[in-house]
Structures are given as structure tokens and as C-alpha cells.
Design an enzyme around this catalytic site. Structure first.
Site, PDB file in Angstrom:
ATOM      1  N   GLU A 112      -4.075  -8.835  -4.242  1.00 31.36           N
ATOM      2  CA  GLU A 112      -4.773  -7.864  -5.072  1.00 31.36           C
ATOM      3  C   GLU A 112      -3.924  -7.391  -6.247  1.00 31.36           C
ATOM      4  O   GLU A 112      -2.703  -7.283  -6.147  1.00 31.36           O
ATOM      5  CB  GLU A 112      -5.198  -6.667  -4.216  1.00 31.36           C
ATOM      6  CG  GLU A 112      -6.318  -7.053  -3.270  1.00 31.36           C
ATOM      7  CD  GLU A 112      -6.803  -5.922  -2.390  1.00 31.36           C
ATOM      8  OE1 GLU A 112      -7.952  -5.997  -1.942  1.00 31.36           O
ATOM      9  OE2 GLU A 112      -6.039  -4.973  -2.153  1.00 31.36           O
TER      10      GLU A 112
ATOM     11  N   CYS B 262      -0.822  -2.919 -11.841  1.00 29.75           N
ATOM     12  CA  CYS B 262       0.033  -2.971 -10.657  1.00 29.75           C
ATOM     13  C   CYS B 262      -0.037  -4.394 -10.094  1.00 29.75           C
ATOM     14  O   CYS B 262      -1.080  -4.856  -9.654  1.00 29.75           O
ATOM     15  CB  CYS B 262      -0.486  -1.940  -9.656  1.00 29.75           C
ATOM     16  SG  CYS B 262       0.497  -1.844  -8.179  1.00 29.75           S
TER      17      CYS B 262
ATOM     18  N   CYS C  74       4.351  -8.985   3.200  1.00 29.81           N
ATOM     19  CA  CYS C  74       5.719  -8.536   2.929  1.00 29.81           C
ATOM     20  C   CYS C  74       6.538  -8.783   4.182  1.00 29.81           C
ATOM     21  O   CYS C  74       6.045  -8.589   5.296  1.00 29.81           O
ATOM     22  CB  CYS C  74       5.730  -7.047   2.581  1.00 29.81           C
ATOM     23  SG  CYS C  74       7.359  -6.437   2.079  1.00 29.81           S
TER      24      CYS C  74
ATOM     25  N   CYS D 159       8.186  -1.372   6.416  1.00 26.68           N
ATOM     26  CA  CYS D 159       8.253   0.074   6.213  1.00 26.68           C
ATOM     27  C   CYS D 159       7.101   0.689   7.016  1.00 26.68           C
ATOM     28  O   CYS D 159       5.962   0.216   6.922  1.00 26.68           O
ATOM     29  CB  CYS D 159       8.149   0.410   4.735  1.00 26.68           C
ATOM     30  SG  CYS D 159       9.427  -0.431   3.775  1.00 26.68           S
TER      31      CYS D 159
ATOM     32  N   CYS E 214       3.640   1.866   5.456  1.00 21.32           N
ATOM     33  CA  CYS E 214       3.012   0.985   4.466  1.00 21.32           C
ATOM     34  C   CYS E 214       2.084  -0.020   5.148  1.00 21.32           C
ATOM     35  O   CYS E 214       2.489  -0.697   6.094  1.00 21.32           O
ATOM     36  CB  CYS E 214       4.098   0.248   3.683  1.00 21.32           C
ATOM     37  SG  CYS E 214       3.445  -0.998   2.551  1.00 21.32           S
TER      38      CYS E 214
ATOM     39  N   GLY F 204       4.271  -6.776  -1.550  1.00 26.38           N
ATOM     40  CA  GLY F 204       5.492  -7.571  -1.481  1.00 26.38           C
ATOM     41  C   GLY F 204       6.717  -6.883  -2.034  1.00 26.38           C
ATOM     42  O   GLY F 204       6.633  -5.867  -2.712  1.00 26.38           O
ATOM     43  N   GLU F 205       7.867  -7.454  -1.688  1.00 30.79           N
ATOM     44  CA  GLU F 205       9.149  -6.946  -2.174  1.00 30.79           C
ATOM     45  C   GLU F 205       9.616  -7.875  -3.301  1.00 30.79           C
ATOM     46  O   GLU F 205      10.064  -9.005  -3.030  1.00 30.79           O
ATOM     47  CB  GLU F 205      10.157  -6.905  -1.009  1.00 30.79           C
ATOM     48  CG  GLU F 205      11.594  -6.656  -1.402  1.00 30.79           C
ATOM     49  CD  GLU F 205      11.806  -5.495  -2.372  1.00 30.79           C
ATOM     50  OE1 GLU F 205      11.423  -4.357  -2.047  1.00 30.79           O
ATOM     51  OE2 GLU F 205      12.338  -5.729  -3.477  1.00 30.79           O
TER      52      GLU F 205
ATOM     53  N   SER G  35      12.071   2.775  -3.881  1.00 27.76           N
ATOM     54  CA  SER G  35      11.288   3.430  -2.828  1.00 27.76           C
ATOM     55  C   SER G  35      12.253   4.146  -1.902  1.00 27.76           C
ATOM     56  O   SER G  35      12.741   3.571  -0.935  1.00 27.76           O
ATOM     57  CB  SER G  35      10.490   2.373  -2.054  1.00 27.76           C
ATOM     58  OG  SER G  35       9.512   1.824  -2.886  1.00 27.76           O
ATOM     59  N   LEU G  36      12.523   5.387  -2.215  1.00 33.61           N
ATOM     60  CA  LEU G  36      13.577   6.118  -1.506  1.00 33.61           C
ATOM     61  C   LEU G  36      13.044   6.699  -0.188  1.00 33.61           C
ATOM     62  O   LEU G  36      13.498   6.347   0.887  1.00 33.61           O
ATOM     63  CB  LEU G  36      14.127   7.213  -2.421  1.00 33.61           C
ATOM     64  CG  LEU G  36      15.385   7.920  -1.941  1.00 33.61           C
ATOM     65  CD1 LEU G  36      16.548   6.965  -1.811  1.00 33.61           C
ATOM     66  CD2 LEU G  36      15.744   9.072  -2.886  1.00 33.61           C
TER      67      LEU G  36
ATOM     68  N   ASN H 209      -1.013   7.792   1.542  1.00 36.74           N
ATOM     69  CA  ASN H 209      -2.374   7.265   1.690  1.00 36.74           C
ATOM     70  C   ASN H 209      -2.533   6.734   3.104  1.00 36.74           C
ATOM     71  O   ASN H 209      -1.950   5.711   3.444  1.00 36.74           O
ATOM     72  CB  ASN H 209      -2.606   6.104   0.717  1.00 36.74           C
ATOM     73  CG  ASN H 209      -2.759   6.591  -0.692  1.00 36.74           C
ATOM     74  OD1 ASN H 209      -3.570   7.465  -0.967  1.00 36.74           O
ATOM     75  ND2 ASN H 209      -1.955   6.053  -1.591  1.00 36.74           N
TER      76      ASN H 209
ATOM     77  N   CYS I 254      -1.759   3.088  -3.517  1.00 34.24           N
ATOM     78  CA  CYS I 254      -0.477   2.537  -3.045  1.00 34.24           C
ATOM     79  C   CYS I 254      -0.507   2.257  -1.557  1.00 34.24           C
ATOM     80  O   CYS I 254      -0.953   3.092  -0.775  1.00 34.24           O
ATOM     81  CB  CYS I 254       0.639   3.546  -3.232  1.00 34.24           C
ATOM     82  SG  CYS I 254       0.998   3.907  -4.898  1.00 34.24           S
TER      83      CYS I 254
HETATM   84  N1  SAH Z   1       7.828  -3.437  -1.993  1.00 37.23           N
HETATM   85  C1  SAH Z   1       8.112  -2.653  -3.116  1.00 37.23           C
HETATM   86  C2  SAH Z   1       6.941  -2.465  -4.061  1.00 37.23           C
HETATM   87  C3  SAH Z   1       5.580  -2.266  -3.491  1.00 37.23           C
HETATM   88  S1  SAH Z   1       5.119  -0.742  -2.732  1.00 37.23           S
HETATM   89  C4  SAH Z   1       8.651  -1.320  -2.688  1.00 37.23           C
HETATM   90  O1  SAH Z   1       8.594  -0.999  -1.519  1.00 37.23           O
HETATM   91  O2  SAH Z   1       9.129  -0.607  -3.565  1.00 37.23           O
HETATM   92  C5  SAH Z   1       4.821   0.444  -4.017  1.00 37.23           C
HETATM   93  C6  SAH Z   1       5.104   1.883  -3.550  1.00 37.23           C
HETATM   94  O3  SAH Z   1       4.065   2.379  -2.678  1.00 37.23           O
HETATM   95  C7  SAH Z   1       6.404   1.973  -2.764  1.00 37.23           C
HETATM   96  O4  SAH Z   1       7.145   3.089  -3.154  1.00 37.23           O
HETATM   97  C8  SAH Z   1       5.876   2.143  -1.357  1.00 37.23           C
HETATM   98  O5  SAH Z   1       6.862   2.706  -0.548  1.00 37.23           O
HETATM   99  C9  SAH Z   1       4.677   3.008  -1.554  1.00 37.23           C
HETATM  100  N2  SAH Z   1       3.747   3.035  -0.429  1.00 37.23           N
HETATM  101  C10 SAH Z   1       3.582   2.082   0.522  1.00 37.23           C
HETATM  102  N3  SAH Z   1       2.640   2.478   1.429  1.00 37.23           N
HETATM  103  C11 SAH Z   1       2.203   3.682   1.017  1.00 37.23           C
HETATM  104  C12 SAH Z   1       1.205   4.585   1.512  1.00 37.23           C
HETATM  105  N4  SAH Z   1       0.498   4.292   2.597  1.00 37.23           N
HETATM  106  N5  SAH Z   1       1.012   5.737   0.863  1.00 37.23           N
HETATM  107  C13 SAH Z   1       1.717   6.006  -0.268  1.00 37.23           C
HETATM  108  N6  SAH Z   1       2.647   5.192  -0.793  1.00 37.23           N
HETATM  109  C14 SAH Z   1       2.895   4.042  -0.159  1.00 37.23           C
HETATM  110 FE1  SF4 Z   2       7.098  -4.142   1.801  1.00 36.85          FE
HETATM  111 FE2  SF4 Z   2       7.305  -2.242  -0.110  1.00 36.85          FE
HETATM  112 FE3  SF4 Z   2       5.506  -2.017   1.884  1.00 36.85          FE
HETATM  113 FE4  SF4 Z   2       8.104  -1.743   2.420  1.00 36.85          FE
HETATM  114  S1  SF4 Z   2       6.840  -0.397   1.080  1.00 36.85           S
HETATM  115  S2  SF4 Z   2       6.632  -2.948   3.623  1.00 36.85           S
HETATM  116  S3  SF4 Z   2       8.993  -3.230   1.013  1.00 36.85           S
HETATM  117  S4  SF4 Z   2       5.519  -3.580   0.291  1.00 36.85           S
END
Ligand code: SAH
Ligand code: SF4
Length: 375
Positions: A103, A116, A123, A127, A130, A187-188, A241-242, A318, A361
């Protein structure tokens, strides 16, 4: 899309030149042909060799025989009430494996339009908050598939110059619907470094898609060696993504922290080239109720980022089916933001967009959605 044919989109000038020579373009013409083809692909957005009028019939026929320049196939296009658009795109199988779907999301705002982009199907990281992290990693996207997302979106939003203007015209920067790109889809990106790099270098190229370095942001969960390489080789804006300020908690939320703990991550951020108050690193921080949203977390965040030109993007969590996390209360988020702001750290709260089409996100999916096909 003809799955047998090689793709020309995503090739560097050198690679494209080699391809052209391989089909008989003489050495002394190859450079000019590369220039012409790039112009048709990236400035005009053509998807048919027959539109490349200055190439000559014979060359066009030969290109058509061996190569493909189509944009990705749209499985579904959804438009949200708020104008957000989401495309479900299908890419053919590469090697063994089946066709894949990913997507791409377009988010229009008053002062910008952000695309985006996804870098992988699924991935490999997990996390815990996510949704993408719960899906298995299928494969890396190739450079043409990453670039293809941008080109398809530009095409659908009429952002390409197209056929009308005089030949040689430079793509106008003003008035583009897509002004910004964020590598924040599935993805990362730093686990698919070479493909992401090839795609972004063409997106940045003045004769390519001509995006400004300040308007492309790569988001990573914290792949430290990749951060150094990004600073040296791609030089786009960085988002981290801290999500946590202590190793103990970050180990849980963002498991790659075990390999690259906060100290190493912060050192890589401090070393990132070209930082200033006008070029800050964005730290993404998802607000999880009772997990990372206390004032203690806020204080630690300020300490952790001390001395780094930083901006914090507070993302309301989310939820997705099956998750155990909850989003922090709105009041808590505002208080958290207020505290950071009072310490001189800009901390905008990201308003969720496209919720009605599941475009927010962490909600992007790799499998075909069970929604009806648009039109
Ligand atoms: N993999 C990369 C980029 C994709 S995620 C990364 O982790 O940075 C894009 C952003 O959305 C990241 O900061 C991720 O941590 C955040 N994210 C993932 N799942 C989420 C959720 N359920 N609600 C809000 N943000 C989320
Ligand atoms: Fe992968 Fe980014 Fe989701 Fe972590 S937050 S699982 S690195 S897509």
C-alpha cells in the site's frame, strides 16, 4: 505488465546506458539516449515507448521488445472523506515467489502533499504496537517498485508534465500535488538499503523526479549502520521511530533496540551530517496509554535529545484488531506535547488521516483487503 521484460524504471544512468548498448545503441549515442529516456520517464511520466517521440521508430520498437516502463498495477484505489488516498498495488512475482501487494498513501494538507511509500512487503521486525510487524516478511521491494509507487501516484494526481509542454521543459516544482515523500509505509527501509537508495537518488535527481532533499524523509526503527550510510550516501531527512526513552522499555516496543541500544542510536543521530535548527531529525513517538506517556517519560525524552536538533512527532496510537495497547487519552497527549514544547522541543501531534480507509500509520497491510474493488 509483462513479467518477462526487464524494467527500465529505477536504473541509474550507468545501468541504463549498459542496457542500451546491449541492444545495439552505439557508444557515442548512448549518453544522449539515456538523457532522453530519463526525461520521458521521470519528467513526462510516459508509460509507452511510442510516446518517446525523439527516439526513432526502430529504437522504440527494440526497447518495446525487451523492456517495460509501465507503472505498478492498481488493485484498488480508495479516497477518504478527508482527501487521503490509498492505493493497493500489485507487483509481479520476482524469481520464485508469488505476486505481492503493498500500500501507498497520499495525504494532502494545506501547505503540502505527502506520499507515504513502502519499502518492503511485510517487515522482518516485530515492533509490538505495529500491525505490519505482525505480518510476515515476504520480500524486499526492488528499486523500480519503490520508485513506481511515487510515479503511479504522480500519474494519478496529474503531477507529471505529460505530453503537452515544449520538449526539454523542466518539471515545475511549484504546484505539485506531491511535494513531500516519507519512507514510512510498510517495511524497514534500512534493511533494503540498496533498493531504497537507488530509488531515492532518482527521486532526488534534478533530471529525475526532482524532489528536494529537505522534502524526503526516511524513517527507521534504528538500524544504526544504515543511518550512517543514509547520511553519507542518500542525505535525506531522517526520522527515528523512538517510542521509548529507556532501553528496558524500548527493547520491548522496538525489539531491534536489543542490537542497537539507545546510546548507539543517539550517537548515530548526533553524527548525522547537515543537522541544524532548520534541518532537524524527527523522532516519532507513538502515544501508548500507561506505557510511555508519563511525565517521567517526557523528562527523559528531553534529556535524551539534549543537543540534537530534534522535533518530536507525537503519533496517537492507531489500534488494530488483536492489539493489547490503547491510545493515550487526548488530555495526556496534549499535556505531554505541552511539556516538550515548554522545554523548547517542537512536538506536533500527528492528526490521524484517512481513518475511514485504514490508511493511518501502522495499519498498512500486505494482503489483499477484503474490500470491494473500486469502480
Ligand atoms: N519501519 C519504519 C517505517 C515504517 S513505520 C519505522 O519503523 O520507522 C512508520 C511509523 O509509524 C513508525 O514510527 C512506526 O513506529 C509507526 N507506527 C507503527 N504502528 C503504529 C500504530 N499502530 N499506531 C501509530 N503509529 C504506528
Ligand atoms: Fe517494521 Fe517499522 Fe512496523 Fe517496526 S514499526 S514492525 S520496523 S514497519
Amino acid at each position: 505488465m509483462d513479467e518477462q521484460k526487464k524494467r527500465l524504471i529505477g536504473l541509474s544512468r550507468t545501468q541504463l546506458k549498459e542496457e542500451l548498448q546491449a541492444i545495439g545503441v552505439p557508444e557515442n549515442q548512448a549518453k544522449m539516449r539515456v538523457h532522453q529516456i530519463w526525461h520521458w520517464l521521470y519528467v513526462r511520466g510516459v508509460t509507452d515507448f511510442d510516446e518517446m517521440l525523439n527516439l526513432g521508430k526502430e529504437l522504440r520498437a527494440k526497447l518495446e521488445q525487451f523492456y517495460s516502463i509501465t507503472h505498478p498495477e492498481i488493485v484498488e484505489e480508495q479516497v477518504s472523506k478527508d482527501g487521503t488516498r490509498k492505493w493497493l498495488l500489485r507487483f509481479p512475482a520476482r524469481g520464485a515467489g508469488a505476486p505481492v501487494e503493498i500500500e501507498t498513501v497520499y495525504i494532502p494538507e494545506t501547505d503540502r502533499g505527502t506520499l507515504c511509500v513502502s519499502s518492503q512487503v511485510g517487515c522482518s521486525l516485530t515492533c509490538t504496537f505495529c500491525h505490519t510487524g505482525t505480518q510476515k516478511m515476504v520480500r524486499n521491494l526492488q528499486a523500480d517498485e519503490i520508485l513506481g509507487q511515487i510515479m503511479l501516484a504522480r500519474h494519478r494526481l496529474s503531477d507529471f508534465v505529460g505530453m503537452d509542454p515544449v520538449p526539454g521543459m523542466i518539471a515545475p516544482l511549484e504546484g505539485r500535488k506531491i511535494s513531500n515523500i516519507v519512507m514510512m509505509g510498510m517495511g524497514e527501509p534500512l534493511f533494503n538499503f540498496e533498493n531504497v537508495k537507488s530509488a531515492l537518488l532518482i527521486a532526488l535527481d534534478g533530471d529525475g523526479l526532482c524532489f528536494s532533499r529537505r522534502r524526503i524523509t526516511l524513517s527507521t526503527s534504528g538500524v544504526v549502520p544504515g543511518i550512517y550510510r543514509t547520511g553519507e550516501e542518500i542525505k535525506v531527512m531522517l526520522a527515528i521511530s523512538l517510542h521509548a526513552t529507556r532501553d528496558e522499555l524500548r527493547d520491548e516496543l522496538v525489539p531491534i533496540n536489543g542490537k542497537y541500544p539507545l546510546e548507539k542510536l543517539m550517537a548515530a543521530c548526533r553524527d548525522y551530517p547537515g543537522l541544524s535548527n532548520a534541518r532537524r531529525i524527527t523522532f516519532e513517538y507513538v502515544m501508548l496509554k500507561g506505557v510511555n506517556d508519563s511525565l517521567r517519560d517526557g523528562r527523559e525524552l528531553v534529556e535524551l535529545l539534549d543537543g540534537i536538533p530534534a522535533k518530536i512527532n507525537l503519533i496517537p496510537f492507531n489500534p488494530w484488531p488483536g492489539t493489547e495497547y490503547e491510545c493515550s487519552d487526548w488530555k495526556t497527549i496534549e499535556k505531554f506535547a505541552g511539556y516538550l514544547n515548554s522545554k523548547g522541543l517542537p512536538a506536533p501531534i500527528r492528526t490521524p488521516r484517512g481513518r475511514d480507509i485504514l490508511a493511518a500509520c501502522g495499519q498498512l497491510k500486505s494482503e489483499t483487503q477484503k474490500l470491494t474493488k473500486a469502480n
